[in-house]
Design a protein around this motif. Structure first.
Motif, PDB file in Angstrom:
ATOM      1  N   ASP A   1       4.041  -0.222  -3.817  1.00 19.59           N
ATOM      2  CA  ASP A   1       4.944   0.990  -3.832  1.00 19.59           C
ATOM      3  C   ASP A   1       4.973   1.378  -5.192  1.00 19.59           C
ATOM      4  O   ASP A   1       4.543   2.680  -5.365  1.00 19.59           O
ATOM      5  CB  ASP A   1       5.951   0.825  -2.983  1.00 19.59           C
ATOM      6  N   VAL A   2       6.017   0.463  -5.690  1.00 18.14           N
ATOM      7  CA  VAL A   2       6.040   1.137  -7.044  1.00 18.14           C
ATOM      8  C   VAL A   2       4.989   1.217  -8.219  1.00 18.14           C
ATOM      9  O   VAL A   2       4.904   2.788  -8.256  1.00 18.14           O
ATOM     10  CB  VAL A   2       6.833   0.041  -7.975  1.00 18.14           C
ATOM     11  N   GLY A   3       3.565   0.504  -7.741  1.00 12.34           N
ATOM     12  CA  GLY A   3       2.882   1.032  -8.552  1.00 12.34           C
ATOM     13  C   GLY A   3       2.559   2.348  -7.974  1.00 12.34           C
ATOM     14  O   GLY A   3       2.058   3.534  -9.400  1.00 12.34           O
ATOM     15  N   LEU A   4       2.251   2.683  -6.622  1.00 14.54           N
ATOM     16  CA  LEU A   4       1.410   4.193  -6.542  1.00 14.54           C
ATOM     17  C   LEU A   4       2.304   4.947  -7.027  1.00 14.54           C
ATOM     18  O   LEU A   4       2.130   5.901  -7.248  1.00 14.54           O
ATOM     19  CB  LEU A   4       1.298   4.121  -4.971  1.00 14.54           C
ATOM     20  N   ALA A   5       4.225   5.214  -6.829  1.00 12.33           N
ATOM     21  CA  ALA A   5       5.210   5.608  -7.187  1.00 12.33           C
ATOM     22  C   ALA A   5       5.120   6.041  -8.854  1.00 12.33           C
ATOM     23  O   ALA A   5       4.934   7.256  -8.976  1.00 12.33           O
ATOM     24  CB  ALA A   5       6.233   5.280  -7.144  1.00 12.33           C
ATOM     25  N   GLU A   6       4.804   5.138  -9.204  1.00  9.89           N
ATOM     26  CA  GLU A   6       4.085   5.924 -10.944  1.00  9.89           C
ATOM     27  C   GLU A   6       3.021   6.556 -11.234  1.00  9.89           C
ATOM     28  O   GLU A   6       3.578   7.844 -11.873  1.00  9.89           O
ATOM     29  CB  GLU A   6       3.869   4.161 -11.381  1.00  9.89           C
TER      30      GLU A   6
END
Ligand code: GDP
Length: 826
Positions: free
Chosen positions: A668-673
């Motif tokens: 999720d964090v990767g996508l958000a970034e």
């Protein structure tokens, strides 16, 4: 003698072969041989004060010409002897100290050599130590130590240490040159403070006989090694406290550079302060100040005032002031004849007055009335220019001519113009135009104006009114006379004999001439060759061209001129200041440019929801706010997504990149970034690795437990209205180890506080697999048998929830507090 301060030593090291040599050795490793006696028995005099000061320069002290008058050779010899004796005494003391230092240095040298040689062996031996009997080990080491010592410092340290008053015999250290000794002395000196005399050479040497001291020495070496390792090999680098110049906004990496600290450390410090930013982002001065103080540096706030001190307004002496022409702006409703009027005035006066006058449109022009009064008109009619100038700090206009068409009425822009003139406290003159028109009804204009508190003279008021026609030229002279009269009342004055201050009326990049700005000089006189700063630009006046297209050498107060010689194009309303040097001008211009850049960057840094939204609004191309939604159950996720889709208007829209159920993960964090999106967690938490990555990447994770809060936040951000909100701070985490049943209390969780602090008064949530199971308050917080207000991280405690019993081992308790914070679109 100056060696009392331990910095300099002046020693008499009379080698037997050359008894007349004075050897001066300086702490920085320099030595100097100074001849004080020659074989020819020529008595020479030491330089007066040389022995006392110990800082004798390079001049030989035996120059007879410098001998005081009236002193015989014999007397001189006696004196010299006395001087030498004194020197010898002092030298002895110095030598004693030096001997001790040297001994220490040698001891240190020896130990270092020993250590280097033994480092490998020691490691192995340390292991074997455990296996071997202690005595065996000691014997082995003694033998080796003795061998090492003998090799590294043969008997050198011993006499020096035992008899520190003696001069060091040069033969005692045959392998060492003076230079070496100086070097080791230096090293040793740096080491002195640490050792603080606790371990003397004697002790160190006598340690050969006793196993205990040997181990102590070894211990110390170990400690030393560990310390050096910890410091990354560098030896006690002293912290330099810097004055950090802090502008109103600063990029993180620049802040690090100004503090001479590692960027990573600064980013980390910011994170610890709860600000997730990358090194390329800009932070405001208040945040930066916190960080600077945290690093122990000194903050020096720089504002325009500091950098621009050189161009501070100088109060003019009233005696220097002479009257200057008024500067007039024509305002009024569209099509009421502003441009026509400006042209009419100009043509009437310029064509009539100037031989072959080809009019140049440079943004302003000057005319001379029949009465001989010079008037400066701004050629840019309308209030837009007027206000933009004002907003940039240039109040140029002295008089506003309000044009109202006699065949029309007071119109919206007329009213605006009135308001602007009033706001700027600039007197008005009403020009009732198009008086030639058959439909002209000037009295209607006058009565109309009454409604807007403009009472003209004809209505027994104070405001002058003139009926004119831009087409026929009727009333133009009266208008100019009215302006001249108004100007007299204003008593406009300036000092032509000072460095010029002006305002940019208009500016453009001319293909042939480069950047050109029309400047209206407001005070002082602008001359060819003057160095100036104007807004974010600077330059040197290459040429000045007046409104008639003539090259002029100078322009005094209220004179508009085209200025050539700029390094860039300034903006209308920028203020021009003449400076003494080009460096000053450039410095100010650079400072302003940087400040403007910082300001823009601060506005452009988007990491948080608010900033993203603010940017989305500012940039027409970015009309979407991407977000990620993670919720505890599918139902809430869907509800949130639906609510998000409803948010938005023509300008901004929320786009849910991804929604899902369960804890916030690294994916999720990767996508958000990648999408520059914040993550909205609804009753879920980020797992540990996701939290770390988010911190590193600067991805914002927001936690909610009420859907409305989440929706409201996004809505508020979208509308740019983020008011004070209740913010939650996680103050601690505890994990449940065991669950007990206590009669009368119910289920009690035996917990370990894993992070932060558990507080009785705080709110708590029960998390199972990073999903919020329950939210409420604590019924009890016990440490052993006692009820306590709080329990620190690392300690065990008992917790029971108010009105909630479904607790299990391995559940996590999140402890949080709420505070009201004012949110800003930073
Ligand atoms: P601005 O928009 O206020 O600058 O107005 P302009 O100067 O462009 O004038 C608008 C129109 O009014 C133009 O067609 C002018 O020729 C006309 N006009 C301006 N002043 C007069 C005047 O005194 N008499 C007459 N008859 N027409 C005028």
């Amino acid at each position: 003698m100056s060696d009392t301060d331990g910095k300099k030593t002046l020693g008499l090291r009379g080698a037997p072969a050359r008894p007349g040599n004075v050897k001066q050795s300086f702490s920085h490793g320099r030595t100097k041989n100074v001849v004080v006696e020659t074989k020819r028995k020529r008595v020479v005099v030491p330089k007066p004060g040389a022995a006392k000061s110990g800082a004798a320069g390079g001049a030989p002290i035996g120059d007879p010409s410098k001998r005081p008058a009236g002193i015989t050779d014999a007397e001189m010899a006696r004196r010299l002897k006395a001087v030498q004796a004194a020197k010898a005494r002092e030298a002895e003391e110095a030598a004693a100290r030096e001997a001790e230092e040297k001994a220490r240095a040698e001891e240190r040298e020896r130990r270092r050599a020993e250590q280097e040689a033994k480092e490998k062996a020691e490691r192995e031996r340390e292991e074997s130590l455990k296996a071997k009997a202690e005595e065996d080990e000691r014997k082995a080491r003694e033998a080796e130590a003795a061998a090492q010592a003998a090799a590294a410092a043969p008997a050198a340290a011993a006499p020096a240490a035992r008899a520190p008053v003696n001069k060091p015999a040069p033969s005692a250290t045959p392998r060492k040159t003076d230079r070496d000794r100086e070097d080791t002395n230096k090293k040793n000196r740096g080491d002195d403070s640490r050792r603080s005399g606790k371990l003397t050479v004697n002790q160190a040497l006598s340690g050969r006989d006793g196993g205990r001291q040997r181990s102590m020495a070894q211990m110390k070496r170990k400690q030393e090694r560990a310390r050096q390792k910890a410091m990354g090999g560098s030896v006690e680098r002293e912290k330099v406290i810097r004055d950090v110049q802090l502008p109103p906004a600063i990029v993180v990496s620049e802040l690090a550079a100004r503090m001479a600290e590692k960027t990573g450390a600064v980013v980390k410090a910011l994170m610890q302060n709860g600000l997730m930013v990358t090194q390329n982002e800009t932070i405001d001065a208040d945040t930066a100040e916190l960080i600077i103080e945290e690093f122990g540096h000194k903050v020096v706030r720089v504002s325009d005032a500091d950098v621009e001190d050189v161009i501070k307004e100088i109060e003019d002496d009233p005696a220097d002031l002479v009257s200057r022409p008024p500067v007039i702006t024509i305002m009024g409703h569209v099509d009421h004849g502003k441009t026509s009027l400006l042209d009419a005035i100009r043509n009437a006066k310029v064509v009539a007055g100037e031989a072959g006058g080809i009019t140049q449109h440079i943004g302003a022009y000057q005319v001379t009335t029949d009465g001989g009064q010079v008037l400066s008109f701004l050629d840019t009619p309308g209030h837009a220019a007027f206000t933009s100038m004002r907003s940039r700090g240039a109040q140029v206009t002295d008089i506003v001519v309000l044009v109202v068409a006699a065949d029309d009425a007071v119109m919206p822009q007329t009213i605006e113009a009135i308001n602007h003139a009033k706001a700027a406290e600039v007197p008005m003159i009403v020009a009732i135009n198009k008086i030639d028109r058959p439909a002209a009804d000037p009295d209607k204009v006058r009565t109309d104006l009454l409604q807007h508190e403009v009472i003209v003279e004809k209505m027994s008021g104070e405001v002058q009114d003139v009926e004119v026609s831009a087409i026929t030229g009727q009333g133009l002279d009266e208008l100019l006379e009215a302006i001249a009269l108004q100007s007299e009342i204003l008593e406009l004055k300036a000092n032509p004999d000072r460095a010029a201050v002006g305002a940019v009326i208009e500016a453009q990049l001319d293909v042939g001439r480069g950047p050109v700005a029309t400047v209206l000089v407001q005070n002082g006189t602008l001359r060819q060759g003057d160095i100036f700063v104007v807004g974010e630009q600077y330059g040197k006046v290459r040429a000045l061209i007046d409104d008639k297209g003539n090259r002029v050498k100078e322009a005094g107060p209220s004179v508009p001129v085209e200025v050539l010689g700029l390094n860039g194009t300034p903006e209308a309303g920028d203020v021009l200041n003449v400076t003494d040097t080009e460096a000053q001008a450039r410095e100010i211009a650079d400072y302003r440019a940087n400040a403007a850049k910082d300001k823009r960057a601060a506005a452009g840094a988007a990491t948080t929801l608010e900033q993203l939204m603010a940017n989305a609004k500012a940039d027409e191309n970015v009309s979407e706010l991407p977000i990620l939604v993670k919720a505890d159950v599918q139902g809430s996720a869907e509800a949130i997504v639906q609510a998000m889709e409803k948010i938005g208007n023509d300008e901004v829209r929320v786009r849910v990149l991804h929604s899902g159920v369960g804890a916030i993960t690294e994916t999720d964090v990767g996508l958000a970034e990648a999408s520059g999106a914040p993550i909205m967690g609804f009753n879920v938490r980020a797992n540990a690795s996701a939290r770390n990555t988010a911190n590193q990447k600067g991805v914002e994770i927001r936690y909610y437990s009420v859907i409305y809060d989440l929706v409201d936040d996004v809505k508020a951000a979208a509308s740019g209205l983020l008011s004070a909100e209740i913010k939650e701070n996680f103050i601690g985490y505890a994990s449940i180890k065991e669950v007990f049943k206590v009669t009368g209390v119910g289920k009690v969780a035996g917990c370990l506080v894993t992070e932060g602090v558990a507080r009785r008064s705080a709110g708590v949530r029960l998390l199972r697999d990073n999903v919020v199971i329950h939210e409420g308050t604590l019924k009890t917080l016990k440490r052993f048998k006692d009820e306590v207000p709080e329990v620190q991280s690392g300690q065990e405690c008992g917790m029971a929830f108010e009105n909630y019993d479904d607790i299990r081992p391995d559940d996590v308790i999140e402890i949080f507090e709420r505070e009201e914070v004012t949110r800003t679109l930073s």
